[in-house]
Design a protein around this motif. Structure first.
Motif, PDB file in Angstrom:
ATOM      1  N   GLU A  72      44.305  31.221  34.748  1.00  0.00           N
ATOM      2  CA  GLU A  72      44.290  32.606  34.305  1.00  0.00           C
ATOM      3  C   GLU A  72      45.695  33.178  34.474  1.00  0.00           C
ATOM      4  N   ASN A  73      46.029  34.157  33.646  1.00  0.00           N
ATOM      5  CA  ASN A  73      47.357  34.759  33.693  1.00  0.00           C
ATOM      6  C   ASN A  73      47.251  36.277  33.760  1.00  0.00           C
ATOM      7  N   GLY A  74      48.256  36.891  34.380  1.00  0.00           N
ATOM      8  CA  GLY A  74      48.232  38.338  34.444  1.00  0.00           C
ATOM      9  C   GLY A  74      49.483  38.917  35.073  1.00  0.00           C
ATOM     10  N   ARG A  75      49.340  40.166  35.489  1.00  0.00           N
ATOM     11  CA  ARG A  75      50.447  40.933  36.045  1.00  0.00           C
ATOM     12  C   ARG A  75      49.994  41.565  37.351  1.00  0.00           C
ATOM     13  N   LEU A  76      50.886  41.539  38.352  1.00  0.00           N
ATOM     14  CA  LEU A  76      50.579  42.033  39.691  1.00  0.00           C
ATOM     15  C   LEU A  76      51.509  43.183  40.063  1.00  0.00           C
ATOM     16  N   LEU A  77      50.938  44.206  40.734  1.00  0.00           N
ATOM     17  CA  LEU A  77      51.725  45.298  41.289  1.00  0.00           C
ATOM     18  C   LEU A  77      51.204  45.590  42.692  1.00  0.00           C
ATOM     19  N   LEU A  78      52.097  45.584  43.690  1.00  0.00           N
ATOM     20  CA  LEU A  78      51.732  45.871  45.078  1.00  0.00           C
ATOM     21  C   LEU A  78      52.574  47.041  45.591  1.00  0.00           C
ATOM     22  N   LYS A  79      51.980  47.816  46.500  1.00  0.00           N
ATOM     23  CA  LYS A  79      52.708  48.932  47.088  1.00  0.00           C
ATOM     24  C   LYS A  79      52.170  49.215  48.487  1.00  0.00           C
ATOM     25  N   LYS A  80      53.077  49.497  49.415  1.00  0.00           N
ATOM     26  CA  LYS A  80      52.647  49.915  50.745  1.00  0.00           C
ATOM     27  C   LYS A  80      52.017  51.298  50.651  1.00  0.00           C
ATOM     28  N   PRO A  81      51.011  51.581  51.494  1.00  0.00           N
ATOM     29  CA  PRO A  81      50.332  50.652  52.414  1.00  0.00           C
ATOM     30  C   PRO A  81      49.060  50.089  51.786  1.00  0.00           C
ATOM     31  N   GLY A  82      49.020  48.795  51.563  1.00  0.00           N
ATOM     32  CA  GLY A  82      47.802  48.101  51.167  1.00  0.00           C
ATOM     33  C   GLY A  82      47.291  48.339  49.768  1.00  0.00           C
ATOM     34  N   ARG A  83      48.103  48.870  48.876  1.00  0.00           N
ATOM     35  CA  ARG A  83      47.635  49.107  47.518  1.00  0.00           C
ATOM     36  C   ARG A  83      48.041  47.944  46.611  1.00  0.00           C
ATOM     37  N   MET A  84      47.137  47.567  45.733  1.00  0.00           N
ATOM     38  CA  MET A  84      47.425  46.446  44.849  1.00  0.00           C
ATOM     39  C   MET A  84      46.677  46.582  43.537  1.00  0.00           C
ATOM     40  N   LYS A  85      47.260  45.976  42.511  1.00  0.00           N
ATOM     41  CA  LYS A  85      46.672  46.014  41.177  1.00  0.00           C
ATOM     42  C   LYS A  85      46.907  44.673  40.503  1.00  0.00           C
ATOM     43  N   TRP A  86      45.823  43.958  40.259  1.00  0.00           N
ATOM     44  CA  TRP A  86      45.881  42.667  39.573  1.00  0.00           C
ATOM     45  C   TRP A  86      45.278  42.861  38.185  1.00  0.00           C
ATOM     46  N   ASP A  87      46.094  42.783  37.159  1.00  0.00           N
ATOM     47  CA  ASP A  87      45.616  42.898  35.787  1.00  0.00           C
ATOM     48  C   ASP A  87      45.616  41.520  35.145  1.00  0.00           C
ATOM     49  N   TYR A  88      44.416  40.965  34.961  1.00  0.00           N
ATOM     50  CA  TYR A  88      44.288  39.660  34.305  1.00  0.00           C
ATOM     51  C   TYR A  88      44.273  39.885  32.789  1.00  0.00           C
ATOM     52  N   ILE A  89      45.064  39.087  32.088  1.00  0.00           N
ATOM     53  CA  ILE A  89      45.215  39.237  30.646  1.00  0.00           C
ATOM     54  C   ILE A  89      44.470  38.147  29.887  1.00  0.00           C
ATOM     55  N   ALA A  90      44.586  36.903  30.349  1.00  0.00           N
ATOM     56  CA  ALA A  90      43.982  35.768  29.642  1.00  0.00           C
ATOM     57  C   ALA A  90      43.440  34.774  30.672  1.00  0.00           C
ATOM     58  N   PRO A  91      42.356  34.062  30.325  1.00  0.00           N
ATOM     59  CA  PRO A  91      41.653  34.081  29.044  1.00  0.00           C
ATOM     60  C   PRO A  91      40.681  35.264  28.892  1.00  0.00           C
ATOM     61  N   GLU A  92      40.463  36.028  29.976  1.00  0.00           N
ATOM     62  CA  GLU A  92      39.552  37.175  29.926  1.00  0.00           C
ATOM     63  C   GLU A  92      40.208  38.362  30.627  1.00  0.00           C
TER      64      GLU A  92
END
Length: 227
Positions: A72-92
């Motif tokens: 699977e592929n995607g884009r990651l964004l992390l920020k203190k304190p403890g915040r995160m965002k994983w956006d998966y693009i493919a295959p779903e």
């Protein structure tokens, strides 16, 4: 004294210094390896203590114990304190978003959102908070050692870390550049020996990361379920 006894005595005189030399050489190598290990662990801890946010492209490779593979592929964004965002693009398309307190899993095709407490979640992405300096490696892991597996990129180092407390994974393996300490791969080994490798590229540190990026709001008509 017979010639045989003399020969035996002489052999012992030569063997003992040789054994001592071998022992001293082994001890020196062990001290050198431990010194290098301490340097690398301290370097990783120091680097990511100073990072307030980071972004990266990622490829997740899940390998089951019977060697079946899923990518699977995607884009990651992390920020203190403890915040995160994983956006998966493919295959779903799917999204994992945490505001530091809650973790939301949203799969648009299923039109549902699962919400979990970040403290109680078993989600494999949660341990990645250490990339933002949350927690001390030597406190979180009872054993840190060099891994015997080869790095994906020549010249990189790979460390094997065993968690101190019960987790949903048995091992965390970290591959990084020993000069810059930039992490290029994180691998989670699960109790059933399934494995998830997260391979990073285009990693950038201390990037703009507005809090709104981590505030999840369910789209109209999408049900939110507590896990």
């Amino acid at each position: 004294m017979t010639k045989c006894n003399v020969g035996t005595k002489m052999s012992q005189l030569f063997i003992r210094p040789a054994l001592l030399l071998a022992f001293l050489s082994f001890s020196a190598l062990a001290v050198s390896a431990q010194t290098e290990l301490d340097h690398l662990v301290n370097g990783l801890q120091s680097k990511y203590n100073k990072v307030s946010s980071l972004s990266a492209d990622f490829t997740q490779v899940h390998t089951s114990r019977d060697q079946r593979e899923r990518r699977e592929n995607g884009r990651l964004l992390l920020k203190k304190p403890g915040r995160m965002k994983w956006d998966y693009i493919a295959p779903e398309e799917k999204h994992f978003i945490s505001d530091g307190k809650w973790l939301y899993e949203y799969v648009p095709a299923e039109k549902t959102v699962t919400r979990s407490s970040i403290k109680e979640t078993g989600d494999m992405r949660a341990p990645f908070a250490f990339l933002l300096g949350q927690g001390k490696l030597r406190s979180e892991f009872r054993r840190i050692e060099f891994s015997d597996e080869s790095p994906v990129k020549a010249g990189n180092k790979v460390l094997r870390m065993i968690p101190r407390h019960l987790q949903d994974f048995d091992e965390l393996r970290v591959e990084f550049d020993p000069d810059t300490f930039q992490i290029e791969r994180l691998s989670l080994i699960e109790p059933d020996r399934d494995r998830s490798d997260f391979i990073f590229s285009n990693m950038k540190e201390n990037v703009p990361a507005p809090s709104a990026e981590f505030a999840f709001k369910a789209p109209p008509g999408v049900e939110v379920r507590d896990n």
